[in-house]
Design a protein around this motif. Structure first.
Motif, short mmCIF file in Angstrom:
data_model
loop_
_atom_site.label_atom_id
_atom_site.label_comp_id
_atom_site.label_asym_id
_atom_site.label_seq_id
_atom_site.Cartn_x
_atom_site.Cartn_y
_atom_site.Cartn_z
N LYS A 259 0.72 -1.27 0.06
CA LYS A 259 -0.20 0.09 -0.10
C LYS A 259 0.88 1.44 -0.03
N TYR A 260 1.60 1.25 0.86
CA TYR A 260 2.49 2.45 0.97
C TYR A 260 3.77 2.49 -0.09
N THR A 261 4.10 1.50 -0.40
CA THR A 261 4.91 1.56 -1.65
C THR A 261 4.35 2.27 -2.86
N SER A 262 3.10 1.63 -3.23
CA SER A 262 2.34 2.17 -4.40
C SER A 262 2.09 3.62 -4.16
N LEU A 263 1.66 4.00 -2.77
CA LEU A 263 1.56 5.43 -2.84
C LEU A 263 2.81 6.32 -2.83
N GLY A 264 3.75 5.88 -2.42
CA GLY A 264 5.19 6.57 -2.56
C GLY A 264 5.59 6.39 -3.97
N ILE B 8 15.75 13.89 -21.40
CA ILE B 8 14.77 14.75 -20.38
C ILE B 8 13.36 14.15 -21.21
N THR B 9 13.54 14.36 -22.47
CA THR B 9 12.37 14.01 -23.20
C THR B 9 12.10 12.66 -22.89
N TRP B 10 13.07 11.54 -23.05
CA TRP B 10 12.54 10.26 -22.71
C TRP B 10 12.28 10.00 -21.44
N THR B 11 12.60 10.81 -20.48
CA THR B 11 12.18 10.53 -18.95
C THR B 11 10.72 11.00 -19.04
N VAL B 12 10.40 11.98 -19.62
CA VAL B 12 8.79 12.40 -19.53
C VAL B 12 8.10 11.26 -20.26
N VAL B 13 8.44 10.76 -21.43
CA VAL B 13 7.75 9.80 -22.11
C VAL B 13 7.54 8.32 -21.28
N LEU B 14 8.83 8.09 -20.38
CA LEU B 14 8.79 7.03 -19.62
C LEU B 14 7.69 7.05 -18.42
N LEU B 15 8.00 8.25 -17.95
CA LEU B 15 7.06 8.70 -16.80
C LEU B 15 5.43 8.94 -16.87
N GLN B 16 5.19 9.17 -18.07
CA GLN B 16 3.94 9.32 -18.63
C GLN B 16 3.09 8.22 -18.72
N ALA B 17 4.16 7.03 -19.23
CA ALA B 17 3.71 5.54 -19.53
C ALA B 17 3.40 4.83 -18.61
N LEU B 18 4.32 5.14 -17.47
CA LEU B 18 4.18 4.41 -16.20
C LEU B 18 3.09 4.84 -15.14
N GLY B 19 2.56 6.06 -15.78
CA GLY B 19 1.63 6.62 -14.72
C GLY B 19 0.43 5.54 -14.47
N GLY B 20 -0.22 5.31 -15.76
CA GLY B 20 -1.47 4.47 -15.20
C GLY B 20 -1.14 3.45 -14.59
N LEU B 21 -0.01 2.68 -14.54
CA LEU B 21 0.32 1.38 -14.23
C LEU B 21 0.40 1.82 -12.44
N VAL B 22 0.86 3.06 -12.26
CA VAL B 22 1.19 3.34 -10.77
C VAL B 22 -0.18 3.52 -10.08
N VAL B 23 -0.99 4.04 -10.88
CA VAL B 23 -2.42 4.56 -10.47
C VAL B 23 -3.29 3.08 -10.15
N ALA B 24 -3.07 2.22 -11.04
CA ALA B 24 -3.80 0.86 -10.97
C ALA B 24 -3.38 0.45 -9.79
N ALA B 25 -1.76 0.38 -9.52
CA ALA B 25 -1.48 -0.25 -8.05
C ALA B 25 -1.98 0.51 -6.82
N VAL B 26 -2.17 1.64 -7.02
CA VAL B 26 -2.88 2.47 -5.81
C VAL B 26 -4.13 1.89 -5.65
N ILE B 27 -5.07 1.86 -6.70
CA ILE B 27 -6.54 1.39 -6.54
C ILE B 27 -6.45 0.11 -6.04
N LYS B 28 -5.67 -0.74 -6.41
CA LYS B 28 -5.59 -2.07 -5.88
C LYS B 28 -5.17 -2.26 -4.30
N TYR B 29 -4.09 -1.60 -3.68
CA TYR B 29 -3.61 -2.00 -2.51
C TYR B 29 -3.89 -0.54 -1.53
N ALA B 30 -4.38 0.59 -1.99
CA ALA B 30 -4.70 1.52 -1.09
C ALA B 30 -6.19 2.16 -1.33
N ASP B 31 -6.63 3.33 -0.84
CA ASP B 31 -7.84 3.52 -0.63
C ASP B 31 -7.87 5.12 -1.18
#
Length: 349
Positions: free
Chosen positions: A28-33, A267-290
């Motif tokens: 839970k707290y890993t996903s939130l972090g 820097i550009t590739w970092t932005v692309v990577l962070l944007q791509a991973l955003g959906g996965l992180v939110v999914a983890a938060v919804i699964k483990y947190a509230d």
């Protein structure tokens, strides 16, 4: 049966003395972090990438959206591959059965996919015209749009705490967007007068698109049993198509002149990577947190973005009104998730 004592149940990767509750808390707290880190880093890095001085042409926001969709599809495919015990045959069968053999289910994702593509492009526009702190706070209006679409599309009822939080949110955003004080430097005032309106419009449209697409996607998920990763691949495929159309409609001449990946750097590739991973992180938060803890993560991200925007990017001077508005937005974020128990109307199927 529970007997009031902590029971230790060993699972995959768990050692003696590690409880399942402890593992769940860690997740839970890993996903939130990760959500705090991803949100803050994405906003600041995207802002820096759109304002840094560089030789040659600036990278195309439309092409960055396409690259992010490709990375999301690849990441979700790897997750499904893992769920199928790294069997290529099982992976191919899953993708064929769930995507190709269910065309109607797949086509349902055209609407949110097109909206998400528009939203991702708008975020680049917004961060080209707004400082990171103002963007972060104003973008919290998506809480309001999500609530309104949830009420109208899902038949959800909001409690008094939620409606009060929406009023506080509106007040906070108004204060944040109040004209800069005359004591600020002329350069910042001119910058605000010339570009802030464009950035504000982009954020408001992004908030509308985020609210509608999010609720529409939630409705689809509740009506089917397909996994989130399959749905994300379907979203990504249509997003890829819409993204490519956007590239060649709006930036076709620039692509032909300087290439699809013009202006790309680390820097550009970092932005692309962070944007791509955003959906996965939110999914983890919804699964483990509230929702309450997710509000904490969002609020912490706003504070961090404001501080770093002031100390590092040097493109933001906080005012008393901005401080008051930020406090109200953060308060609204907490309040919206407090004791939230929505009631779905019985006449909604």
């Amino acid at each position: 049966m529970p007997n009031g004592r902590e029971q230790f149940i060993l699972g995959p990767g768990e050692g003696p003395g590690v409880s399942r509750a402890t593992v769940s808390t860690q997740q839970k707290y890993t996903s939130l972090g990760l959500l705090v880190l991803q949100t803050t880093t994405l906003v600041l890095t995207m802002r820096y990438s759109r304002t840094q001085e560089a030789e040659g042409p600036r990278y195309l926001a439309s092409s960055a959206v396409v690259c992010a969709e490709l990375l999301k599809i690849f990441a979700c495919t790897l997750l499904i591959f893992n769920d199928n015990r790294f069997s290529v045959q099982a992976l191919n069968r899953t993708l064929w059965d769930e995507i190709v053999c269910k065309p109607l289910e797949t086509l349902k994702l055209t609407i949110p996919s097109g909206i998400y593509t528009l939203q991702n492009n708008l975020l680049y526009v917004a961060l080209s015209h707004l400082d990171a702190a103002t963007y972060q706070v104003t973008y919290q209006l998506k809480i309001l749009t999500t609530a309104l679409f949830s009420v109208s599309m899902l038949g959800m009822r909001l409690g008094s705490y939620q409606w009060l939080s929406l009023l506080i949110l509106m007040t906070g955003v108004v204060l944040v967007q109040w004209p800069l004080e005359p004591t600020l430097s002329p350069a910042l005032v001119d910058l605000s007068a010339g570009t802030q309106f464009v950035g504000l419009v982009a954020v408001l449209v992004a908030c509308l698109s985020s609210g509608f697409a999010g609720v529409y996607f939630e409705k689809i998920l509740k009506e089917t049993k397909q996994s989130v990763w399959i749905r994300n691949i379907q979203l990504g495929l249509f997003g890829l198509v819409f993204g490519l159309l956007g590239v060649f409609v709006y930036d076709g001449e620039r692509v032909l002149k300087d290439g699809f990946l013009q202006g790309y750097n680390s820097i550009t590739w970092t932005v692309v990577l962070l944007q791509a991973l955003g959906g996965l992180v939110v999914a983890a938060v919804i699964k483990y947190a509230d929702n309450i803890l997710k509000g904490f993560a969002t609020s912490i991200s706003i504070i961090l973005s404001s501080l770093i925007s002031y100390f590092w990017l040097d493109d933001f001077v906080p005012t008393r009104l901005f401080f008051m508005g930020s406090v109200l937005v953060i308060t609204a974020t907490f309040l919206y998730g407090f004791n939230r128990k929505p009631i779905v109307s019985s006449n909604i199927t």
